[in-house]
Scaffold this active site. Sequence first.
Site, short mmCIF file in Angstrom:
data_model
loop_
_atom_site.label_atom_id
_atom_site.label_comp_id
_atom_site.label_asym_id
_atom_site.label_seq_id
_atom_site.Cartn_x
_atom_site.Cartn_y
_atom_site.Cartn_z
N GLN A 193 40.92 37.73 19.22
CA GLN A 193 40.32 38.97 18.76
C GLN A 193 40.06 38.95 17.25
O GLN A 193 39.10 39.56 16.76
CB GLN A 193 41.16 40.19 19.17
CG GLN A 193 42.59 40.19 18.68
CD GLN A 193 43.55 39.55 19.68
OE1 GLN A 193 43.19 38.65 20.41
NE2 GLN A 193 44.79 40.02 19.66
N ASN A 221 46.60 28.85 17.70
CA ASN A 221 46.88 28.30 19.03
C ASN A 221 45.59 27.97 19.78
O ASN A 221 44.49 28.13 19.26
CB ASN A 221 47.78 29.24 19.83
CG ASN A 221 47.11 30.59 20.11
OD1 ASN A 221 45.88 30.72 20.07
ND2 ASN A 221 47.92 31.60 20.40
N THR A 244 49.88 20.11 15.64
CA THR A 244 50.09 19.26 14.48
C THR A 244 50.52 17.85 14.89
O THR A 244 51.08 17.64 15.97
CB THR A 244 51.12 19.88 13.53
OG1 THR A 244 51.12 19.16 12.30
CG2 THR A 244 52.51 19.87 14.14
N GLN A 266 57.79 17.61 11.84
CA GLN A 266 56.56 18.06 12.49
C GLN A 266 56.81 18.52 13.91
O GLN A 266 56.15 19.43 14.40
CB GLN A 266 55.52 16.94 12.45
CG GLN A 266 55.02 16.60 11.06
CD GLN A 266 54.50 17.82 10.31
OE1 GLN A 266 53.51 18.43 10.71
NE2 GLN A 266 55.18 18.21 9.23
N HIS A 269 57.33 22.31 14.74
CA HIS A 269 56.24 23.27 14.76
C HIS A 269 55.98 23.82 16.16
O HIS A 269 55.72 25.02 16.32
CB HIS A 269 54.94 22.60 14.28
CG HIS A 269 54.76 22.59 12.80
ND1 HIS A 269 54.47 23.72 12.08
CD2 HIS A 269 54.83 21.59 11.90
CE1 HIS A 269 54.35 23.42 10.79
NE2 HIS A 269 54.57 22.14 10.66
N GLU A 335 46.49 13.57 11.77
CA GLU A 335 46.41 14.66 10.81
C GLU A 335 47.19 14.30 9.54
O GLU A 335 46.69 14.43 8.42
CB GLU A 335 46.98 15.93 11.45
CG GLU A 335 47.01 17.13 10.52
CD GLU A 335 47.78 18.30 11.13
OE1 GLU A 335 47.57 19.43 10.67
OE2 GLU A 335 48.60 18.08 12.05
N HIS A 336 48.44 13.87 9.72
CA HIS A 336 49.28 13.42 8.61
C HIS A 336 49.69 11.97 8.88
O HIS A 336 50.21 11.68 9.97
CB HIS A 336 50.56 14.24 8.51
CG HIS A 336 50.37 15.72 8.51
ND1 HIS A 336 50.49 16.49 9.65
CD2 HIS A 336 50.07 16.57 7.50
CE1 HIS A 336 50.28 17.76 9.34
NE2 HIS A 336 50.01 17.84 8.05
N ASP A 369 52.89 19.97 2.90
CA ASP A 369 52.82 21.28 3.55
C ASP A 369 52.94 22.42 2.54
O ASP A 369 52.40 23.50 2.76
CB ASP A 369 53.96 21.41 4.57
CG ASP A 369 53.68 20.66 5.86
OD1 ASP A 369 52.50 20.33 6.10
OD2 ASP A 369 54.63 20.42 6.62
N GLU A 423 2.25 12.01 12.90
CA GLU A 423 3.08 12.86 13.77
C GLU A 423 2.23 13.88 14.53
O GLU A 423 2.79 14.76 15.19
CB GLU A 423 4.13 13.58 12.92
CG GLU A 423 5.14 12.61 12.31
CD GLU A 423 6.30 13.31 11.61
OE1 GLU A 423 6.25 14.55 11.44
OE2 GLU A 423 7.27 12.61 11.25
N HIS A 428 0.04 20.26 8.71
CA HIS A 428 0.95 19.94 7.63
C HIS A 428 0.19 19.32 6.45
O HIS A 428 0.41 19.67 5.29
CB HIS A 428 2.04 18.96 8.11
CG HIS A 428 3.14 19.61 8.88
ND1 HIS A 428 2.94 20.31 10.03
CD2 HIS A 428 4.49 19.65 8.65
CE1 HIS A 428 4.10 20.75 10.49
NE2 HIS A 428 5.06 20.36 9.66
#
Length: 441
Positions: A193, A221, A244, A266, A269, A335-336, A369, A423, A428
């Site tokens: 939302q 999420n 992560t 990690q 998380h 990611e890391h 982080d 073309e 053009h």
Amino acid sequence: MLNRTDLRGQVPNIAELRAVLPRAEYDVDAALHQVRPVVEAVRERGVPAVLEFTERFDKVRPARVRVPAAELATALNGLDPQVRAALEESIDRARKVHSDQRRTDVTTQVVPGGTVTERWVPVERVGLYAPGGLAVYPSTVVMNVVPAQLAGVGSLVVCSPPQAAFGGLPHPTILAAAALLGVDEVWAAGGAQAVALAAYGGTDTDGTELVPADIFTGPGNIYLTAAKRLVRGVIGIESEAGPTEIAVLADETADPVHVAADLISQAEHDPLAASVLVTTSEQLADAVERELAVRVAATKHAERVREALGGKQSGVILVSTVDDGLRVVDAYAAEHLEIQTANAREVAARVRNAGAVFVGAYAPVSLGDYCAGSNHVLPTGGFARHSSGLSVQSFLKGIHVVDYSAEALREIAPRVVALADAEDLPAHGEAVTARFEGEQP
């Protein structure tokens, strides 16, 4: 605890590696059918729909979406002094790093009388997300807001889920972080939302206009990620961030205590978080396993960590050489990525695919982080093969400005006409030649 994959002797090709490397099961498409009705309801009915879904998902119904300015000030005044000092340091270091990322306009003279300038223009308005599920992330407020501010964004709003424990407001540490950064607009809205409201805007319960954004950034999420996919095109998004990940490339010189602690950091998380060790040393892998057995039992979120480390997304990958390990981590595109090897700087310089690289024994992911100065909103799920982490550039758009004189256009006109005819788009070419009709050849 960790599953093992033995690639010693022969590292598979890239396609095979991508198939065998550990990954979380994170099917955004499967969440789309649950998220679509939420997004469509917010598009059609605005704030009333946001509040209805908030009550259903967050078990609280705020009186209004926009958090009153007085609540931001109250949260900042009530912030623990040590947390405030840590946030201020995090902000200072992030500003120092991100201030060097600002693009400058460049003008190229193509021919005498003909120039192309690339102007870098900030987007007008952005929505920035700070999660509030299993943990609370004031650090993510810093990582989103600092580059947006330094890009020169006209206005921004921070979105974070309302908390029943705090009377329908986002967590006070989130509000305090926003206030520290000079942000005066926070929405008590989370998940799909929040994304939909940022995309379509609405009118708050007190008649205040909630202006839609041009870009929405920040992790969340799977439902937030699915909503970002649905509204992409209506607004821009920086990525579809998944759970992560940490990968550690280590040899026999690595300290198993460091490696184990970083894998756990990690894993706490999320049960879907990925912790992967790629190593040339079976002895190190064994030592890390022993250290994990002790440390996991003692950590606060032991159940969550144990589930993450035992999942198919985590594991140990044994390789013959550091070169083979580099092939593996480049295919994984974490990611890391930590490099804990001999000559770690040299090895790190050869990495091609990672959201962020942490070099040596004293640059753990936790530093990034919070207080390294780097950004922790990074690509996951292998997206680091083609995408970057959040930066000042994420909030800028390049505009080419073409400025040609009559003589410069006249000189190139035959080439334009030739390409237009090739073309089968003769109008053009005529748009150029019309400017010189009646001239003497």
